[in-house]
Design a protein around this motif. Sequence first.
Motif, PDB file in Angstrom:
ATOM      1  N   GLY A 241     -92.114  51.675 -83.955  1.00  0.00           N
ATOM      2  CA  GLY A 241     -93.245  51.038 -84.607  1.00  0.00           C
ATOM      3  C   GLY A 241     -94.422  51.926 -84.896  1.00  0.00           C
ATOM      4  N   LEU A 242     -94.377  53.173 -84.438  1.00  0.00           N
ATOM      5  CA  LEU A 242     -95.506  54.076 -84.641  1.00  0.00           C
ATOM      6  C   LEU A 242     -95.182  55.135 -85.696  1.00  0.00           C
ATOM      7  N   GLY A 243     -96.228  55.738 -86.252  1.00  0.00           N
ATOM      8  CA  GLY A 243     -96.062  56.655 -87.363  1.00  0.00           C
ATOM      9  C   GLY A 243     -96.298  58.105 -87.047  1.00  0.00           C
ATOM     10  N   HIS A 244     -97.017  58.780 -87.949  1.00  0.00           N
ATOM     11  CA  HIS A 244     -97.128  60.235 -87.906  1.00  0.00           C
ATOM     12  C   HIS A 244     -98.095  60.746 -86.840  1.00  0.00           C
ATOM     13  N   CYS A 245     -99.025  59.908 -86.425  1.00  0.00           N
ATOM     14  CA  CYS A 245    -100.046  60.333 -85.450  1.00  0.00           C
ATOM     15  C   CYS A 245    -100.086  59.339 -84.286  1.00  0.00           C
ATOM     16  N   PRO A 246     -99.005  59.204 -83.541  1.00  0.00           N
ATOM     17  CA  PRO A 246     -98.962  58.179 -82.492  1.00  0.00           C
ATOM     18  C   PRO A 246     -99.992  58.370 -81.394  1.00  0.00           C
ATOM     19  N   HIS A 247    -100.433  59.608 -81.176  1.00  0.00           N
ATOM     20  CA  HIS A 247    -101.434  59.853 -80.133  1.00  0.00           C
ATOM     21  C   HIS A 247    -102.751  59.161 -80.430  1.00  0.00           C
ATOM     22  N   ASP A 248    -103.072  58.978 -81.724  1.00  0.00           N
ATOM     23  CA  ASP A 248    -104.303  58.292 -82.110  1.00  0.00           C
ATOM     24  C   ASP A 248    -104.034  56.823 -82.420  1.00  0.00           C
ATOM     25  N   GLU A 249    -102.852  56.536 -82.937  1.00  0.00           N
ATOM     26  CA  GLU A 249    -102.494  55.166 -83.300  1.00  0.00           C
ATOM     27  C   GLU A 249    -102.311  54.277 -82.069  1.00  0.00           C
ATOM     28  N   ALA A 250    -101.711  54.817 -81.025  1.00  0.00           N
ATOM     29  CA  ALA A 250    -101.446  54.033 -79.811  1.00  0.00           C
ATOM     30  C   ALA A 250    -101.592  54.913 -78.574  1.00  0.00           C
ATOM     31  N   PRO A 251    -102.801  55.387 -78.282  1.00  0.00           N
ATOM     32  CA  PRO A 251    -102.992  56.277 -77.135  1.00  0.00           C
ATOM     33  C   PRO A 251    -102.590  55.646 -75.813  1.00  0.00           C
ATOM     34  N   GLU A 252    -102.672  54.328 -75.721  1.00  0.00           N
ATOM     35  CA  GLU A 252    -102.278  53.662 -74.473  1.00  0.00           C
ATOM     36  C   GLU A 252    -100.792  53.811 -74.192  1.00  0.00           C
ATOM     37  N   ARG A 253     -99.992  54.077 -75.221  1.00  0.00           N
ATOM     38  CA  ARG A 253     -98.570  54.329 -75.038  1.00  0.00           C
ATOM     39  C   ARG A 253     -98.275  55.822 -74.910  1.00  0.00           C
ATOM     40  N   VAL A 254     -99.050  56.627 -75.585  1.00  0.00           N
ATOM     41  CA  VAL A 254     -98.783  58.065 -75.639  1.00  0.00           C
ATOM     42  C   VAL A 254     -99.347  58.818 -74.441  1.00  0.00           C
ATOM     43  N   ASN A 255    -100.553  58.484 -74.022  1.00  0.00           N
ATOM     44  CA  ASN A 255    -101.194  59.251 -72.941  1.00  0.00           C
ATOM     45  C   ASN A 255    -100.372  59.298 -71.655  1.00  0.00           C
ATOM     46  N   PRO A 256     -99.785  58.188 -71.204  1.00  0.00           N
ATOM     47  CA  PRO A 256     -98.968  58.281 -69.983  1.00  0.00           C
ATOM     48  C   PRO A 256     -97.782  59.233 -70.124  1.00  0.00           C
ATOM     49  N   ILE A 257     -97.183  59.282 -71.318  1.00  0.00           N
ATOM     50  CA  ILE A 257     -96.067  60.198 -71.550  1.00  0.00           C
ATOM     51  C   ILE A 257     -96.555  61.638 -71.497  1.00  0.00           C
ATOM     52  N   LEU A 258     -97.665  61.906 -72.178  1.00  0.00           N
ATOM     53  CA  LEU A 258     -98.202  63.270 -72.185  1.00  0.00           C
ATOM     54  C   LEU A 258     -98.594  63.711 -70.783  1.00  0.00           C
ATOM     55  N   CYS A 259     -99.207  62.823 -70.013  1.00  0.00           N
ATOM     56  CA  CYS A 259     -99.603  63.179 -68.644  1.00  0.00           C
ATOM     57  C   CYS A 259     -98.370  63.480 -67.789  1.00  0.00           C
ATOM     58  N   ARG A 260     -97.326  62.702 -67.971  1.00  0.00           N
ATOM     59  CA  ARG A 260     -96.087  62.943 -67.216  1.00  0.00           C
ATOM     60  C   ARG A 260     -95.479  64.279 -67.615  1.00  0.00           C
ATOM     61  N   TRP A 261     -95.495  64.594 -68.902  1.00  0.00           N
ATOM     62  CA  TRP A 261     -94.925  65.851 -69.366  1.00  0.00           C
ATOM     63  C   TRP A 261     -95.767  67.043 -68.931  1.00  0.00           C
ATOM     64  N   LEU A 262     -97.088  66.891 -68.915  1.00  0.00           N
ATOM     65  CA  LEU A 262     -97.924  67.983 -68.426  1.00  0.00           C
ATOM     66  C   LEU A 262     -97.588  68.290 -66.971  1.00  0.00           C
ATOM     67  N   LYS A 263     -97.383  67.256 -66.188  1.00  0.00           N
ATOM     68  CA  LYS A 263     -97.012  67.463 -64.782  1.00  0.00           C
ATOM     69  C   LYS A 263     -95.703  68.228 -64.677  1.00  0.00           C
ATOM     70  N   LEU A 264     -94.728  67.861 -65.532  1.00  0.00           N
ATOM     71  CA  LEU A 264     -93.455  68.584 -65.536  1.00  0.00           C
ATOM     72  C   LEU A 264     -93.659  70.039 -65.955  1.00  0.00           C
ATOM     73  N   GLY A 265     -94.566  70.250 -66.901  1.00  0.00           N
ATOM     74  CA  GLY A 265     -94.845  71.618 -67.343  1.00  0.00           C
ATOM     75  C   GLY A 265     -95.415  72.477 -66.236  1.00  0.00           C
ATOM     76  N   TRP A 266     -96.324  71.917 -65.445  1.00  0.00           N
ATOM     77  CA  TRP A 266     -96.877  72.676 -64.332  1.00  0.00           C
ATOM     78  C   TRP A 266     -95.798  72.965 -63.290  1.00  0.00           C
ATOM     79  N   GLU A 267     -94.927  71.978 -63.057  1.00  0.00           N
ATOM     80  CA  GLU A 267     -93.850  72.188 -62.077  1.00  0.00           C
ATOM     81  C   GLU A 267     -92.874  73.253 -62.555  1.00  0.00           C
ATOM     82  N   ASP A 268     -92.564  73.234 -63.864  1.00  0.00           N
ATOM     83  CA  ASP A 268     -91.677  74.268 -64.418  1.00  0.00           C
ATOM     84  C   ASP A 268     -92.294  75.653 -64.253  1.00  0.00           C
TER      85      ASP A 268
END
Length: 316
Positions: free
Chosen positions: A285-312
């Motif tokens: 349901g989201l388009g080209h800029c999901p981080h701005d269109e639905a930040p409530e859905r995107v931010n938790p994913i980005l935060c989880r991935w950042l954590k994985l990046g630090w662990e890597d």
Amino acid sequence: MDELIWSWKGHQISYTRISPQNGSTACGRAVLCVHGFGASKGHWRHNLSALAADSPVYAIDLLGFGGSSKPVSRLENEPDTAGSVRYGFDLWAQQLVDFSREVIAAEGPVSLQLIGNSIGGVVCLNAARMLSEGGQPPSQVVLIDCAERELDLKRLPEQPIGAQLSRPLVMALVRQRWIVSNLFRFFARAGAVRAVLKQAYPSGGNVDDELVELLLKPSQEPGATESFRGFVNLFDDWLAPQLLERLNVPVRMLWGEADPWEPLEEARRWKQTFACVQDLEVLPGLGHCPHDEAPERVNPILCRWLKLGWEDAQRA
């Protein structure tokens, strides 16, 4: 959100920095967010604070966009005039590399993660290549609806025969400043911006006056037409697959399923083809800029991935 200025190669580069929300002052890591075409650092308006839970987060205006300088464009075979630049992915990637060294890591080594939307994704991939070749690879690259650049000449054989035959004419026309200026004026209107946003944000989420102003304001500044001219003439530059095949750092991809411009099928091909791509998460349901269109859905994913990046990075 304070606007800061960094002087780079005689140009003024606008950026912002969000301090870690946990109060940390020396964590040895940072996140850098890079906008897409026509946008600016403000396009991360709903993300920066959430991403800065335990590390500083930067958002930068690429040269030619937002509050950064907008020098005259110099295309291939044009004379080198004072202050002119060849806009392209090497220029913007070098901007990120120098920014990471001169600003982010000014006081010591920093583990860096890059997040890019649209053409900002290609810029981040190219910067990751440059940083890796310089012995300072980023910890991770996160792509949000990365530009697939279907108009690049390297992808011309994939186009319909009519598009292939007309390409030389198109390329000749968009070199002309008077044509580009008229085209730019057509798009740099509130009505045109809202029409584009209706496509880019299919759910309509967060399409507000603030966003329209954010996109329109830089277009009124001197030089805005020149950076537009430089961009629309990028017919032979880096493609994401060329960069993905060169990278060893983890890459994770987030994609709006309803993106009208960057087909999900291509992203799925990248996930299957390139070993560096660790994840592809699709947002229905989201388009080209999901981080701005639905930040409530995107931010938790980005935060989880950042954590994985630090662990890597710690395991590396």
